[in-house]
Design a protein around this motif. Structure first.
Motif, PDB file in Angstrom:
ATOM      1  N   TYR A 188       0.848  -1.199   0.000  1.00 20.03           N
ATOM      2  CA  TYR A 188       0.000   0.000   0.000  1.00 20.03           C
ATOM      3  C   TYR A 188       0.877   1.240   0.000  1.00 20.03           C
ATOM      4  O   TYR A 188       1.964   1.252   0.582  1.00 20.03           O
ATOM      5  CB  TYR A 188      -0.880   0.055   1.246  1.00 20.03           C
ATOM      6  N   ALA A 189       0.371   2.321  -0.590  1.00 19.01           N
ATOM      7  CA  ALA A 189       1.060   3.607  -0.539  1.00 19.01           C
ATOM      8  C   ALA A 189       0.999   4.151   0.886  1.00 19.01           C
ATOM      9  O   ALA A 189       0.050   3.909   1.632  1.00 19.01           O
ATOM     10  CB  ALA A 189       0.404   4.591  -1.503  1.00 19.01           C
ATOM     11  N   ALA A 190       2.018   4.897   1.268  1.00 16.42           N
ATOM     12  CA  ALA A 190       2.106   5.457   2.619  1.00 16.42           C
ATOM     13  C   ALA A 190       0.918   6.354   2.937  1.00 16.42           C
ATOM     14  O   ALA A 190       0.526   6.474   4.101  1.00 16.42           O
ATOM     15  CB  ALA A 190       3.407   6.225   2.779  1.00 16.42           C
ATOM     16  N   TYR A 197       3.010   3.497  14.013  1.00 12.28           N
ATOM     17  CA  TYR A 197       3.695   2.214  13.799  1.00 12.28           C
ATOM     18  C   TYR A 197       4.758   2.255  12.706  1.00 12.28           C
ATOM     19  O   TYR A 197       5.261   1.211  12.294  1.00 12.28           O
ATOM     20  CB  TYR A 197       2.659   1.138  13.439  1.00 12.28           C
ATOM     21  N   ASN A 198       5.121   3.423  12.225  1.00 10.71           N
ATOM     22  CA  ASN A 198       6.059   3.551  11.115  1.00 10.71           C
ATOM     23  C   ASN A 198       7.352   2.772  11.344  1.00 10.71           C
ATOM     24  O   ASN A 198       7.872   2.122  10.441  1.00 10.71           O
ATOM     25  CB  ASN A 198       6.359   5.033  10.874  1.00 10.71           C
ATOM     26  N   SER A 199       7.872   2.793  12.566  1.00  3.09           N
ATOM     27  CA  SER A 199       9.144   2.109  12.833  1.00  3.09           C
ATOM     28  C   SER A 199       9.014   0.584  12.802  1.00  3.09           C
ATOM     29  O   SER A 199      10.013  -0.115  12.706  1.00  3.09           O
ATOM     30  CB  SER A 199       9.705   2.545  14.183  1.00  3.09           C
ATOM     31  N   ASP A 200       7.805   0.068  12.874  1.00  3.25           N
ATOM     32  CA  ASP A 200       7.572  -1.378  12.842  1.00  3.25           C
ATOM     33  C   ASP A 200       7.114  -1.868  11.475  1.00  3.25           C
ATOM     34  O   ASP A 200       6.758  -3.037  11.324  1.00  3.25           O
ATOM     35  CB  ASP A 200       6.524  -1.766  13.887  1.00  3.25           C
ATOM     36  N   GLY A 260       9.109  -0.502   4.787  1.00  4.85           N
ATOM     37  CA  GLY A 260       8.814   0.449   3.729  1.00  4.85           C
ATOM     38  C   GLY A 260       9.927   0.549   2.709  1.00  4.85           C
ATOM     39  O   GLY A 260      11.062   0.148   2.951  1.00  4.85           O
ATOM     40  N   PHE A 261       9.585   1.116   1.562  1.00  5.95           N
ATOM     41  CA  PHE A 261      10.552   1.336   0.487  1.00  5.95           C
ATOM     42  C   PHE A 261       9.996   2.425  -0.424  1.00  5.95           C
ATOM     43  O   PHE A 261       8.808   2.757  -0.363  1.00  5.95           O
ATOM     44  CB  PHE A 261      10.815   0.042  -0.296  1.00  5.95           C
ATOM     45  N   LYS A 262      10.866   2.997  -1.237  1.00  4.00           N
ATOM     46  CA  LYS A 262      10.463   4.055  -2.160  1.00  4.00           C
ATOM     47  C   LYS A 262      10.558   3.564  -3.593  1.00  4.00           C
ATOM     48  O   LYS A 262      11.495   2.862  -3.958  1.00  4.00           O
ATOM     49  CB  LYS A 262      11.320   5.296  -1.971  1.00  4.00           C
ATOM     50  N   GLU A 280       6.545   6.686  -1.301  1.00  4.50           N
ATOM     51  CA  GLU A 280       6.785   5.728  -0.221  1.00  4.50           C
ATOM     52  C   GLU A 280       5.692   4.663  -0.195  1.00  4.50           C
ATOM     53  O   GLU A 280       4.506   4.972  -0.258  1.00  4.50           O
ATOM     54  CB  GLU A 280       6.821   6.488   1.109  1.00  4.50           C
ATOM     55  N   TRP A 281       6.113   3.403  -0.091  1.00  5.12           N
ATOM     56  CA  TRP A 281       5.204   2.257  -0.061  1.00  5.12           C
ATOM     57  C   TRP A 281       5.547   1.385   1.139  1.00  5.12           C
ATOM     58  O   TRP A 281       6.675   1.393   1.622  1.00  5.12           O
ATOM     59  CB  TRP A 281       5.362   1.418  -1.335  1.00  5.12           C
TER      60      TRP A 281
END
Length: 81
Positions: free
Chosen positions: A14-16, A28-31, A34-36, A41-42
């Motif tokens: 999913y897209a950010a 929860y971003n740190s858990d 993700g990648f670009k 950002e996805w």
């Protein structure tokens, strides 16, 4: 359908923006993995609820449809170390 659950299939990526809208990104971003791609950002899907919210809002609904029971057997990706 067992116990009135409808099985659904949702994407694994999913897209950010979806997670920012739902509040999951801030909490929860740190858990999340993700990648670009081309500057966007996805994330790999860490939980089902944002995708199920998209399914819920995909068409007009009536209160007579509630409770809406969705079952997803997809893979979740979390960094829980």
């Amino acid at each position: 359908r067992v116990r009135n659950f409808q099985e659904v299939i949702t994407p694994n990526i999913y897209a950010a923006d979806l997670f920012k809208r739902s509040g999951h990104y801030q909490n929860y971003n740190s858990d999340m993995y993700g990648f670009k791609v081309e500057g966007q950002e996805w994330f790999l899907k860490p939980m089902n609820c944002p995708g199920h919210c998209l399914l819920f809002e995909s068409k007009p609904r009536s209160h007579r449809e509630l409770p809406l029971r969705l079952a997803s057997f997809g893979v979740l990706h979390r960094n829980e170390l």
